[in-house]
Design an enzyme around this catalytic site. Structure first.
Site, mmCIF file in Angstrom:
data_model
loop_
_atom_site.group_PDB
_atom_site.id
_atom_site.type_symbol
_atom_site.label_atom_id
_atom_site.label_comp_id
_atom_site.label_asym_id
_atom_site.label_seq_id
_atom_site.Cartn_x
_atom_site.Cartn_y
_atom_site.Cartn_z
ATOM 1 N N THR A 297 8.199 -87.981 58.474
ATOM 2 C CA THR A 297 7.844 -88.419 57.118
ATOM 3 C C THR A 297 8.515 -87.564 56.051
ATOM 4 O O THR A 297 9.112 -88.083 55.106
ATOM 5 C CB THR A 297 6.313 -88.376 56.918
ATOM 6 O OG1 THR A 297 5.710 -89.287 57.829
ATOM 7 C CG2 THR A 297 5.930 -88.761 55.495
ATOM 8 N N ARG B 124 8.164 -84.078 61.849
ATOM 9 C CA ARG B 124 9.149 -83.994 60.781
ATOM 10 C C ARG B 124 9.540 -85.326 60.152
ATOM 11 O O ARG B 124 10.155 -85.355 59.085
ATOM 12 C CB ARG B 124 10.394 -83.241 61.257
ATOM 13 C CG ARG B 124 11.109 -83.842 62.440
ATOM 14 C CD ARG B 124 12.184 -82.902 62.987
ATOM 15 N NE ARG B 124 13.198 -82.560 62.021
ATOM 16 C CZ ARG B 124 14.119 -83.417 61.571
ATOM 17 N NH1 ARG B 124 14.136 -84.657 62.001
ATOM 18 N NH2 ARG B 124 15.003 -83.023 60.687
ATOM 19 N N GLN C 1 4.772 -94.208 65.093
ATOM 20 C CA GLN C 1 4.018 -93.449 64.098
ATOM 21 C C GLN C 1 4.040 -94.110 62.728
ATOM 22 O O GLN C 1 3.326 -93.681 61.829
ATOM 23 C CB GLN C 1 4.542 -92.003 64.024
ATOM 24 C CG GLN C 1 5.803 -91.777 63.179
ATOM 25 C CD GLN C 1 7.082 -92.030 63.935
ATOM 26 O OE1 GLN C 1 7.213 -92.994 64.670
ATOM 27 N NE2 GLN C 1 8.059 -91.183 63.726
ATOM 28 N N GLY D 201 0.915 -86.262 61.900
ATOM 29 C CA GLY D 201 0.836 -86.697 63.292
ATOM 30 C C GLY D 201 0.251 -85.670 64.242
ATOM 31 O O GLY D 201 -0.541 -86.004 65.127
ATOM 32 N N GLU D 202 0.635 -84.405 64.094
ATOM 33 C CA GLU D 202 0.175 -83.399 65.041
ATOM 34 C C GLU D 202 -1.043 -82.638 64.535
ATOM 35 O O GLU D 202 -1.925 -82.286 65.317
ATOM 36 C CB GLU D 202 1.315 -82.449 65.380
ATOM 37 C CG GLU D 202 2.397 -83.173 66.170
ATOM 38 C CD GLU D 202 3.557 -82.272 66.528
ATOM 39 O OE1 GLU D 202 3.613 -81.834 67.678
ATOM 40 O OE2 GLU D 202 4.400 -82.007 65.639
ATOM 41 N N ALA E 88 4.152 -86.279 50.024
ATOM 42 C CA ALA E 88 3.550 -86.315 51.364
ATOM 43 C C ALA E 88 3.798 -85.035 52.156
ATOM 44 O O ALA E 88 4.809 -84.360 51.985
ATOM 45 C CB ALA E 88 4.096 -87.506 52.132
ATOM 46 N N LYS E 89 2.858 -84.730 53.032
ATOM 47 C CA LYS E 89 3.029 -83.725 54.074
ATOM 48 C C LYS E 89 2.824 -84.429 55.423
ATOM 49 O O LYS E 89 2.500 -85.610 55.469
ATOM 50 C CB LYS E 89 2.024 -82.586 53.885
ATOM 51 C CG LYS E 89 2.044 -81.973 52.480
ATOM 52 C CD LYS E 89 1.430 -80.578 52.418
ATOM 53 C CE LYS E 89 -0.084 -80.588 52.312
ATOM 54 N NZ LYS E 89 -0.639 -79.234 51.997
#
Lengths: 744, 744
Positions: free
Chosen positions: A513, A511, A470, A704-705, A700-701
């Site tokens: 990042t 979780r 990722q 990926g999902e 950042a938030k």
């Protein structure tokens, strides 16, 4: 190859050139080949099991049955229904009965073939709702007398009252299907044993600490007698969490006292690996005449298969997560997790949320249709806004969902929607997600980073989180590099060894990042403070760190100099800082109310499809993805996440389906299980609406999902728009769409 | 077996039961056998070297010559005169020419035998004084054109004036000999190579970080691409520092891309391993008529052999250390370290100090004889006292040397000395030592400990220092246990892996107890503070740590509970503290003046001997050892140190001699190199005069080397007393003593 060592460009380059070596490429000299004998029956009693012929085969070093291994109740969640090998009964096709370790592949295969088993077949149950009926065969008497290890029942507000008040009510039974995660690297592991250090397993797991805890319990060993070393992971998407294969490899290594490698072939992987949990939703949503959503009411049935892997978390997510996108005035969820004699099911990217959103976003489009409203407009009227607390308690410090909808309308040319030719349609769907989830481990959440200044002035960053492609290592290196003003390439991110690196909950719940990134940031800040204070001590007051060099007056010094200063003052030891990020979240309570994540990403996607009325085949012809994931740390990797997720979603919604009948996978090959190719993927246009989130590293938030979550809904809505017929069951395959078009 | 894991009783028990597994017992599956082709000539040019026949032998995986390996200048000290394999010239019998790695021992031996070498013999030089002569063959042109890599010349006070003033002057040429360290475990290593992590060497080295730095330089690699893992060490006494065998194993592993194990047999070990540096002392000491020592003047010649191992430190110690026992008004030392075509020499317990003390204590007895004074009395008049700064700058915060002399007189019955029968004698000798030495690494000194609270409430203590049987782990566990009030058995001391544990200078210069022990103490104190503050945070103000449990009011909680509290607050990460002890010492200056150790142990020994006038054979019939090593942390292990040292000293002084003629070891077997057996060792009575030293952990000073330092002097003085003849050369073998008795 023993661990994950990622240095920004080198890691990507190695993958591009095929130089990265996976567990499959590893060869501990002298290692044995491990193989597993699996049940051909979905439910049966083992009447006779004779391994004597197998043991006599030349080159066979160890043969294990359930009689030869420890019997502790264990498992990755609180439902401890695992064994190491079956003793009396097998519960699904693929259940592990015996295992062999041999000098060669041929000898191992011969030994497996030489094991004699007699079964007494037992009646099986293959549907969750049937499994709940009285009289159904019970799989785990000690866990759940009625095949239901977990039930969820929660309600906020007064759903019954809103049902009375609603002017528009739409409902339906929606179904999401089994999806094979489609990892390029099949599941496998190498295990070794030493008396001093216990079990070491080289296993591509992205939650190795949970794996360690689980496997230690399986062998009745202290946690520290199991070490998980994580090689580069060749794709997982949720399939490589905590796996029986790892345990069996360890049992063989202990017996053989030599390393044992088990790598499944694709057939074994597809028959016995653990697909996305199939869910059935009886969903109803009601709105008032102005289009204000009043309530949502859902009953969810989940098929755990024969043992619990990660399904409890999947159903809990399905029952809660998507409710936090809209201002429902009330919501009610009932969930039933059920054992069946199917192969155990587990995680896949966006679990629970993407499936539920398929249903929710479908029903919301139905309401818009009934109200004669534009679906985007209906959503804009109902979405959550920054500063709000959602129905289940999520605290939204930032939320650019409104802007996402506006933007996706603009870039997709949403106004074209009214004038599309026949069998062409556009659909919109929204999504939210978490950036880590407080309830993964009720004991704690967060992440720890160790940052070390090496003698040559480079840095090592150790994390317990896991790179699975990722871009975690790239992100951490960039975060630390930005704080310290050093080149990213000078930071080596090390992870993937429970015996050497800090504790990490691992890469799940999007979780890495935010959790590990915040830890990396704290560590970099701590290192900066230590460097400045060291420089002031050595050079004098006013020394500073600028652009990755120590500055004092006009003079500057490289970090290698600072490293030597530190070593000179600290007995040769390197300057090392260790910082832990503990998120300011709230553990969801017994009713699932709480603020479980440091922040929440949002997305609005639009899909445009063309359906062939003669074949029912859907072609996605355009795709627009707009994301609020806060600050984007690494745009290339971020775009990669979205491209991959949309492609994966297109496969899921239009073609992929792991077909299981009577517990038997009917299409266990990549020929029969069709995944999308390049020609199935349209141009995908991506926009990031960057806004700094106060709780994310550099703002950042997660991403990926949430990039996958809206895809099924957007495509389903586009097909409904194109055909005028709603699809209720994934995949919306050519056959199903054709049937819908031609139904009356 | 990969590292040192010592848990107090378990470690000793395992050794007693023969369960401890040394590198010799290790078997990395698939590892190859490594062997080395060594020069049969002390000095020769390699005219032809053909390995083609060796390479063709079945089972041979790699054959290396000097042409196949990197050529960097490197070495363990600042004199970089090492190679990996010889290219043009061999410099001693045993010099490494080629190496092979093969599947079996037989194939490796066959390959070694199949290597064809033609030599052109060159004239050699075997005596340090001859090596200094013009015209002697020069070994290392680039290091030292005249075979003298290092010279020492220092003077304090006015030796010439005191020579004029002295009433009594005694002098002589004393010689100490080559001693084989006699480690039970022969020298060996296993090495492996991986592209990602570089070289790993499983090597019993007690200074692995220096080994890492040295070997990395040899291969031109960054320091972090070499990892030294230290298995339990089967005896070293100084022989297992930094060794060419480790480097050659690594070179073979890199070439073969498989692990390679080289274990020497006893013959190879004795021919090519590196004995105690032989020293020649031209020593003169003068005193006034009252017995006040006025000056000491010495010239030291040291035979480094063909390459520099640790000999520079040996000669530096010889030139300074023993001067700090007495109040010499002036002292002068000249030292010459010389290359010869003998096998390189290196450390052995008490290096430099024990040899010089043999000479100094002999001459002081000669002065006492001349003055008609009791030798103990003469010493009491001249010794240093607490609070003094010695002639070379040692700051004596504690010094119980006077009490040691009084006590050893009392327990040995010193007054009997005047009335002993013929050929029976008693001798006394004193010694001092350091507890770590500031100049080992000019960059830094001290030690770091990491202390970690595990989930089950047990503790892990990580150190960079090395257990080599001296009881380091027991001491560290006891120190930390005392601070924290926990059972010693709950502390697992981990060390011996440069890739995992903090930096450590290693076990030499008697530094482990004071350096690593102080670090362990600091870490335990830091953990205590952290535990109390955690308990106050969780339970309330006033919580405390008592007897290894958290106490709050009447309630107590085990440390496992505190571990869970911490993990809950820190994202699952264990409570870990990292503390560095940096000693308050002074780096010796260019004249060797300084305060190089946190504290200084002292000893007074008395030996009683019986000499057979017909054979010259000496039997040590009684031995008394009184020590000021501050607080004794572990009495059993401390006594073990003294017993072992005295036995070792008896062997050295009365029988052991590695005989080298023209560069050839004449007695390379344990049959021909006689070491003492149980019957050679008398009853040894030990007394510790415990006084707390402010700079040692719990008040401790070192013990390991100071226990050997006085033995040669005490026995030599006893023999002189018994025979009336002074022995000038070690060993004081039966033949030498017989000759002395029968000389006129």
């Amino acid at each position: 190859m023993k661990t994950q060592l990622s240095k920004s460009p080198a890691d990507l380059q190695a993958k591009l050139e095929g130089q990265t070596r996976y567990v499959h490429d590893m060869r501990l000299p002298g290692q044995l080949v491990g193989k597993i004998l699996r049940s051909p029956h979905p439910h049966a009693r083992i009447v006779r099991l004779d391994v004597s012929r197998a043991r006599a085969i030349k080159g066979v070093v160890a043969v294990l049955t359930g009689e030869d291994v420890p019997h502790h109740t264990y498992g990755p969640t609180k439902f401890k229904d695992w064994n190491i090998l079956a003793r009396d009964r097998v519960l699904f096709i693929g259940d592990e009965i015996a295992a062999v370790a041999a000098e060669t592949d041929a000898a191992a295969k011969q030994a497996i073939a030489a094991i004699e088993v007699e079964y007494e077949e037992l009646p099986g149950v293959f549907d969750p709702e049937e499994a709940m009926q009285p009289g159904a065969p019970v799989l785990h008497e000690t866990i759940a007398g009625d095949n239901r290890p977990m039930r969820i029942a929660l309600e906020r507000g007064d759903v019954e009252r809103h049902k009375q008040e609603a002017a528009v009510v739409k409902s339906g039974r929606y179904r999401s299907n089994r999806i094979y995660q489609g990892h390029l690297e099949p599941i496998g592991a190498i295990a070794s044993w030493s008396d001093e250090e216990g079990i070491t397993i080289w296993a591509p797991s992205h939650i190795p600490y949970r794996a360690r805890e689980t496997y230690a319990a399986g062998f009745g060993l202290p946690e520290d007698k199991v070490r998980i070393v994580v090689p580069p992971i060749g794709g997982s998407f949720g399939s490589k969490y905590v796996l029986k294969v790892h345990v069996i490899a360890a049992a063989l290594a202990m017996a053989a006292r030599r390393p044992v490698k088990i790598i499944m072939d694709r057939y074994e992987d597809m028959v016995t690996a653990h697909p996305r949990v199939p869910l059935t939703f009886d969903l109803e949503i009601g709105a008032d005449r102005e289009g204000n959503l009043l309530y949502k009411d859902v009953v969810v049935y989940a098929d755990a298969g024969a043992r619990v892997y990660w399904s409890p978390n999947v159903i809990a997510t399905a029952c809660t997560r998507p409710d936090n996108i809209y201002r429902f005035q009330s919501a009610k969820s009932e969930g039933h997790l059920c054992y069946t004699n199917n192969s155990p099911t587990t995680c896949m990217r966006g679990f629970g949320n993407a499936e539920m959103l398929f249903a929710v976003e479908s029903v919301i489009d139905e309401i818009a249709l009934e109200l004669g409203m534009d679906p985007a407009e209906l959503r804009l009227r109902n979405i959550v806004r920054p500063g709000e607390r959602t129905i289940h308690g999520y605290r939204l410090d930032t939320c650019l969902l409104e802007e996402c909808i506006d933007k996706v309308k603009a870039i997709s040319g949403w106004e074209r929607r009214a004038d599309l030719p026949p069998y062409r349609g556009m659909g919109i769907a929204l999504a939210n997600h978490v950036s880590g989830f407080r309830a993964i481990d009720p004991r704690f959440d967060g992440s720890t980073a160790v940052l070390r200044l090496k003698g040559d002035g480079s840095l090592e960053l150790e994390t317990g989180e896991i790179e699975l492609g990722q871009g975690m290592s790239l992100s951490y290196a960039r975060i630390a590099a930005q704080v310290l003003g050093v080149p990213e390439g000078s930071i080596l991110v090390k992870s993937g060894d429970t015996g050497r690196y800090p504790f990490g909950i691992g890469t799940l719940a999007s979780r890495s990042t935010v959790m590990g990134g915040n830890a990396a940031k704290l560590a970099a800040e701590a290192l900066q403070r230590r460097l400045v204070s060291l420089a002031c001590e050595v050079l004098g007051k006013g020394a500073s760190l600028e652009d990755g060099r120590i500055r004092y007056g006009e003079e500057t010094y490289p970090l290698s100099e600072a490293a030597a200063w530190h070593r000179a003052r600290h007995a040769g030891e390197e300057l090392t800082v260790r910082e832990t990020y503990v998120p300011d979240t709230e553990m969801p309570d017994a009713t699932y109310y709480g603020h479980p994540s440091p922040n929440y990403p949002f997305a609005a996607h639009v899909a445009e499809v063309e359906v062939d009325p003669d074949t029912g085949r859907t072609r996605v012809v355009g795709y627009w993805a707009v994301h609020d994931s806060g600050t984007i740390i690494h745009e290339t990797m971020a775009k990669g996440q979205v491209y991959g997720a949309v492609a994966q979603g297109i496969g899921w919604v239009t073609m992929e389906d792991l077909i299981v009948e009577q517990g038997r996978v009917k299409n266990p090959s990549m020929m029969d299980y069709r995944m999308p190719g390049a020609r199935d993927i349209p141009n995908i246009e991506i926009a990031f609406l960057e806004g700094e989130d106060p709780n994310g590293p550099l703002g950042a938030k997660s991403l990926g999902e949430v990039a996958l979550d809206p895809v099924p809904g957007a495509i389903a809505n586009a097909i409904a728009h194109a055909t005028g017929k709603r699809g209720y069951e994934l995949p919306l395959s050519a056959e199903r769409v054709w049937r819908a078009i031609h139904s009356t």
